[in-house]
Write an enzyme that holds these catalytic residues in place. Structure first.
Site, PDB file in Angstrom:
ATOM      1  N   THR A  37       0.870  -1.184   0.000  1.00  0.00           N
ATOM      2  CA  THR A  37       0.000   0.000   0.000  1.00  0.00           C
ATOM      3  C   THR A  37       0.909   1.238   0.000  1.00  0.00           C
ATOM      4  O   THR A  37       1.371   1.652  -1.046  1.00  0.00           O
ATOM      5  CB  THR A  37      -0.959   0.013   1.219  1.00  0.00           C
ATOM      6  OG1 THR A  37      -0.198  -0.114   2.419  1.00  0.00           O
ATOM      7  CG2 THR A  37      -1.972  -1.103   1.119  1.00  0.00           C
ATOM      8  N   THR A  51       0.730  -9.336  13.080  1.00  0.00           N
ATOM      9  CA  THR A  51       1.391  -8.196  12.464  1.00  0.00           C
ATOM     10  C   THR A  51       0.610  -7.722  11.258  1.00  0.00           C
ATOM     11  O   THR A  51      -0.530  -8.076  11.066  1.00  0.00           O
ATOM     12  CB  THR A  51       2.817  -8.583  12.011  1.00  0.00           C
ATOM     13  OG1 THR A  51       3.430  -7.439  11.430  1.00  0.00           O
ATOM     14  CG2 THR A  51       2.792  -9.703  11.007  1.00  0.00           C
TER      15      THR A  51
END
Lengths: 410, 410
Positions: free
Chosen positions: B160, B200
């Protein structure tokens, strides 16, 4: 709280010298490199009841250690508070402790009171030795300047990175037997390293009411919990945080159980104005953000979630950028370690609902973005897990915060 | 850990397709506005043992819910993982859950496996609906592109705000009966909203070793604890965090109790390289910071203090500004809620002692300032309270972090 108390509360000017019987001064002692005001003195013309709350940071600065000791030895009585900015006198070992003690001794000698009736506070860079000679030279100058209209100079002398001084004062008519006006005044400093826990950055509050020490202590703890302890700039709790409250009785009015609520209400109003001043003047702050969490399973959960939201860099940067990014509010509520029920959760920016009943209301996003352009922002999250609530205040996170703190000592 | 295992560990290239029997693809499905790569497919040529750890955020994204369900229903067996970037499919209600399920169903149909053998992950903006039609059109394209040398395109397709893709792979010779080479490969994404708790950001690890599901699960949890769970960019734990590990046995080598240490060591090395890649590519990061806390009363205290330091905006901005401001390290250690004894505490920047025996060593500050100009910074704090220690990794806090996150959706 009695309604008569509410009716007679009036916010006034004057800061710590607004109540009768208090003198203050703010002078330059040469501690700050730029020769700015850096030494504040606050003196009551008679012994005052004193209460204080201190940082819970385990690395307690020398002035915190000394003030705590003096308060204990005096049985909660103080005549004077001496404060320097430009140097925190923290992590300075035995030498720093000696300097803090000498600050008090010298002040006591000049004021003419027992040394344990002097409280000491410092703010500035951690780990740098405080020059006692500069304090010794500055104190007589401060004593000469001491006056009943110098609260605002004292408020300036305790500033570090603060963009403006923080003062507040209120006049209130006590209920109970007889009707008497008392005044509460205060000043505070703090801009970064702000997430007070059980205490705050430096705050000094005075009143000319007569208040017994136990009642004063209770009033201060209650007021701090909902004001100084409900703000955060960057989630940091400093080594030097303290709020001190002196009540000298110069008004002739006594605070007892009957008039306690009126006094506590006014004290809360003064503390809140000071605390919000700290947030508005937070490092790099461009917006004051009121974070309200409702629907929590407990008051502790509500406060914890509100603090998590108020400290979230993603929430704070989104608000800085005017982005109604409610997803970040949900994400923080979800990771805050509190009871949280997504299907019953609700997010509002201002009074605009952006998430409810498990789904986004993105059609409201443009309106929310417009709302975020203002300087006073409210966001609220309903955790969908109960009935408890909490409000905390923070500021947005700007590139200016980074600039200030990357360059602080250079 | 056997010494022979250590001798034969070799870091190699190839990412998730480095192990035998895995194909990957990264294609554009039109989810990202810029038509970048946004759909990754990872397929094992045979059923693989599968283990995963997921976010502990209570606002769990739809793909987390679905993957957890599939892992449970399949008894820890998977053939494929499908991942999209550009949309987190989080806080999207029942509709979002349906989309995540259809992503899996469509992948299962194309790959030819039971739907519960497909795991799903998403990353991107929270609260935006994921367009299933784009996924449906993209999946056959991804299947066509699937190949044993396309790991790096898959690693790009899960990005991203990541400034670069994160890949790692290791070849290791297992000990125990017989000697066989196995390969472990991995990819990860993550740049902001990073403080994994028990899990995570997205991480995908493959191996051609044969590993029973319970042993695989144990190995993953141990590896994640010291790698992905020991990093933080901004203290935020996302709604979508997960690390998935597939072991397909294509190498013919089996991991048993005798060879477990060699496997775990290699898995740890791959996960650490991926995790450090996430920190190096943290939003606005200019430095990798290794924070080591020693002298803690317990391992939990050590980790808690290290995380508090790694998340402190004042520490992170000081490092960004090259300021050896050890006082901030002491202040954070003092407020971290752990046992801390100032008189026995010690602060080092690199190997330069700046605070010890209750006093500053400011003569070393210029040398420390020079050290801080490098890109890889180590800071350590001895709490003076015991013998436990912990290391975590973070990055500095720059104005660029603010810019990225103030403008994320605009």
């Amino acid at each position: 709280m009695t309604s008569s108390a509410l009716e007679t509360l009036e916010m006034i000017s004057g800061g710590v010298t607004a109540p009768q019987g208090f003198g203050a001064a703010g002078v330059s002692a040469g501690i700050k490199a730029d020769n700015g005001l850096d030494l504040a003195l606050l003196v009551s013309d008679r012994p005052a009841s004193a209460a204080a709350v201190f940082t819970i940071n385990r690395a307690q600065a020398a002035p915190v250690v000394v003030s705590r000791d003096h308060l204990s030895r005096s049985g909660g009585v103080a005549r004077a508070i001496v404060v320097n900015s430009g140097c925190a006198n923290a992590c300075t070992g035995d030498a720093g402790l000696q300097v803090a003690r000498e600050m008090a001794t010298e002040t006591a000698r000049l004021v003419g009171c027992p040394v344990e009736q002097v409280l000491v506070a410092s703010t500035g860079v951690i780990g740098v030795a405080l020059n006692i000679d500069k304090i010794r030279r500055g104190l007589p100058v401060a004593l000469d300047a001491l006056a009943g209209d110098q609260g605002s100079l004292a408020a300036r002398a305790i500033m570090t990175t603060d963009p403006f001084p923080k003062e507040a004062a209120a006049r209130v008519t006590l209920g109970g037997r007889g009707v008497a006006d008392i005044v509460i005044g205060g000043m505070a400093k703090g801009s970064g390293m702000i997430e007070p826990m059980m205490a705050t950055m430096l705050g000094f509050v005075t009143t000319d009411a007569a208040v017994s020490q136990p009642l004063l202590d209770r009033a201060l703890r209650e007021a701090v919990n909902d004001t100084f302890n409900a703000i955060t700039v960057d989630g940091e709790c400093s080594t030097n945080d303290c709020v001190m409250l002196l009540a000298n009785g110069a008004s002739g009015a006594n605070v007892d159980e009957a008039s306690y609520d009126a006094f506590a209400h006014a004290l809360g109003a003064v503390c809140l104005q000071l605390a919000l001043g700290i947030v508005r003047g937070g490092e790099g702050a461009t917006k004051l953000v009121t974070v309200t969490v409702t629907g929590a399973a407990s008051a502790a959960d509500a406060r914890r979630a509100a603090k998590a939201i108020a400290n979230s860099p993603l929430v704070k940067t989104a608000i800085h950028g005017g982005d109604p990014n409610w997803g970040r509010l949900i994400a923080v509520a979800g990771r805050a370690g509190v009871e949280f029920e997504l299907s019953r959760a609700e997010v509002m920016i201002g009074s605009i609902v952006l998430f409810k009943d498990g789904r986004p209301y993105d059609e409201a996003a443009p309106e929310a973005a417009m709302y975020l352009e203002s300087k006073d922002i409210a966001v609220s999250v309903n955790l969908g897990a109960g009935r408890a609530s909490s409000t905390v205040w923070t500021c947005d996170l700007s590139a200016e915060y980074v600039r200030i703190n990357a360059d602080y000592r250079t």
